[in-house]
Design a protein around this motif. Structure first.
Motif, PDB file in Angstrom:
ATOM      1  N   GLU A  19     -20.936  46.359 -23.043  1.00  0.00           N
ATOM      2  CA  GLU A  19     -19.493  46.466 -23.283  1.00  0.00           C
ATOM      3  C   GLU A  19     -19.040  47.918 -23.254  1.00  0.00           C
ATOM      4  O   GLU A  19     -17.980  48.243 -22.722  1.00  0.00           O
ATOM      5  CB  GLU A  19     -19.143  45.817 -24.618  1.00  0.00           C
ATOM      6  CG  GLU A  19     -19.312  44.294 -24.614  1.00  0.00           C
ATOM      7  CD  GLU A  19     -18.797  43.665 -25.892  1.00  0.00           C
ATOM      8  OE1 GLU A  19     -18.271  44.411 -26.764  1.00  0.00           O
ATOM      9  OE2 GLU A  19     -18.900  42.434 -26.032  1.00  0.00           O
ATOM     10  N   GLU A  20     -19.854  48.797 -23.822  1.00  0.00           N
ATOM     11  CA  GLU A  20     -19.514  50.221 -23.804  1.00  0.00           C
ATOM     12  C   GLU A  20     -19.515  50.760 -22.378  1.00  0.00           C
ATOM     13  O   GLU A  20     -18.622  51.520 -21.981  1.00  0.00           O
ATOM     14  CB  GLU A  20     -20.518  50.997 -24.661  1.00  0.00           C
ATOM     15  CG  GLU A  20     -20.237  52.488 -24.740  1.00  0.00           C
ATOM     16  CD  GLU A  20     -21.249  53.221 -25.592  1.00  0.00           C
ATOM     17  OE1 GLU A  20     -21.430  54.443 -25.377  1.00  0.00           O
ATOM     18  OE2 GLU A  20     -21.864  52.579 -26.474  1.00  0.00           O
ATOM     19  N   ALA A  21     -20.522  50.350 -21.599  1.00  0.00           N
ATOM     20  CA  ALA A  21     -20.599  50.794 -20.208  1.00  0.00           C
ATOM     21  C   ALA A  21     -19.419  50.267 -19.404  1.00  0.00           C
ATOM     22  O   ALA A  21     -18.864  50.961 -18.544  1.00  0.00           O
ATOM     23  CB  ALA A  21     -21.917  50.327 -19.589  1.00  0.00           C
ATOM     24  N   LEU A  22     -19.004  49.032 -19.689  1.00  0.00           N
ATOM     25  CA  LEU A  22     -17.873  48.441 -18.974  1.00  0.00           C
ATOM     26  C   LEU A  22     -16.580  49.165 -19.293  1.00  0.00           C
ATOM     27  O   LEU A  22     -15.753  49.427 -18.411  1.00  0.00           O
ATOM     28  CB  LEU A  22     -17.753  46.959 -19.329  1.00  0.00           C
ATOM     29  CG  LEU A  22     -16.699  46.153 -18.551  1.00  0.00           C
ATOM     30  CD1 LEU A  22     -16.994  46.194 -17.061  1.00  0.00           C
ATOM     31  CD2 LEU A  22     -16.660  44.716 -19.050  1.00  0.00           C
ATOM     32  N   LEU A  23     -16.389  49.527 -20.554  1.00  0.00           N
ATOM     33  CA  LEU A  23     -15.179  50.250 -20.949  1.00  0.00           C
ATOM     34  C   LEU A  23     -15.116  51.618 -20.272  1.00  0.00           C
ATOM     35  O   LEU A  23     -14.053  52.056 -19.833  1.00  0.00           O
ATOM     36  CB  LEU A  23     -15.136  50.403 -22.465  1.00  0.00           C
ATOM     37  CG  LEU A  23     -14.840  49.127 -23.259  1.00  0.00           C
ATOM     38  CD1 LEU A  23     -14.988  49.380 -24.756  1.00  0.00           C
ATOM     39  CD2 LEU A  23     -13.435  48.609 -22.949  1.00  0.00           C
TER      40      LEU A  23
END
Length: 224
Positions: A19-23
């Motif tokens: 999720e952090e990488a996607l953001l």
């Protein structure tokens, strides 16, 4: 093509948080983070056969490395695709003139194709060179030693495991492993009336899924 899976044997390594990488990737205009990086690299190699044929400046092996982020059972893992780019084996298509003159129109009745893969044995030697190169890079180079990468050999058929590990004989057995399998169905991109102008992987998988459905419908309707 032969696909090899490598596992990263480093207990302290963890894939980035998805999720952090996607953001970070969605952060416009400066996309950043893990997903903004190239996840696939490729190169062409020249086999000893090509060199002996006077084609030392013309790559005949294509190798591609693809990392596998966010795979729980293999964090930090990678797969390698070893492709024979310039085979010497030549297939054939036998046309059924009797069926044609009788008015037959079904493709399956009008002819029979035989790709004759590895009918030239040196093709297999070239693929094995590419396989050994991939293993050497992942297990023997300084760039990957920190990750302690090892080839996952669980895909090797039992019929090949009695041969000397990683020997040319074992790899030849692996490359020919579909021979002798009864009731084997093969679905590939040759069925397309017009091949897609991009990668054929996804549409071929869709065609294969349709084929599986039709086979189940015919032979095992209770499993639908």
């Amino acid at each position: 093509m032969l696909i090899l899976t490598f596992r990263r044997n480093e207990a302290s390594y963890h894939d980035p948080d998805f999720e952090e990488a996607l953001l970070k990737f969605r952060n416009k205009p400066l996309r950043s983070g893990y997903l903004a990086q190239q996840r696939r690299t490729q190169a062409f190699g020249v086999s000893s056969r090509a060199k002996s044929d006077g084609e030392g400046d013309w790559g005949d092996v294509q190798i591609q490395m693809i990392d596998l982020p966010f795979v729980e059972e293999n964090p930090g893992g990678a797969i390698w695709e070893v492709n024979l780019s310039r085979p010497k084996s030549v297939g054939e298509f036998i046309f059924n003139t009797t069926a044609y003159l009788a008015g037959e129109t079904a493709n399956g009745a009008l002819g029979n194709s035989n790709f004759k893969y590895f009918s030239d044995p040196t093709d297999m030697d070239v693929v094995i060179e590419g396989v050994n190169l991939a293993i050497e890079i992942m297990e023997g180079t300084q760039a990957f030693k920190s990750g302690n990468y090892k080839l996952d050999e669980s895909f090797i058929p039992k019929a090949c495991q009695s041969l000397e590990r990683r020997s040319p004989e074992m790899w030849k057995c692996v490359l020919k492993r579909v021979f002798g399998i009864e009731k084997l169905r093969v679905v590939d991109a040759s069925v397309m009336p017009k091949v897609t102008n991009a990668n054929t992987n996804s549409p071929t998988m869709a065609i294969a899924q349709k084929a599986v459905f039709e086979i189940m419908k015919q032979y095992a309707p209770h499993l639908q």
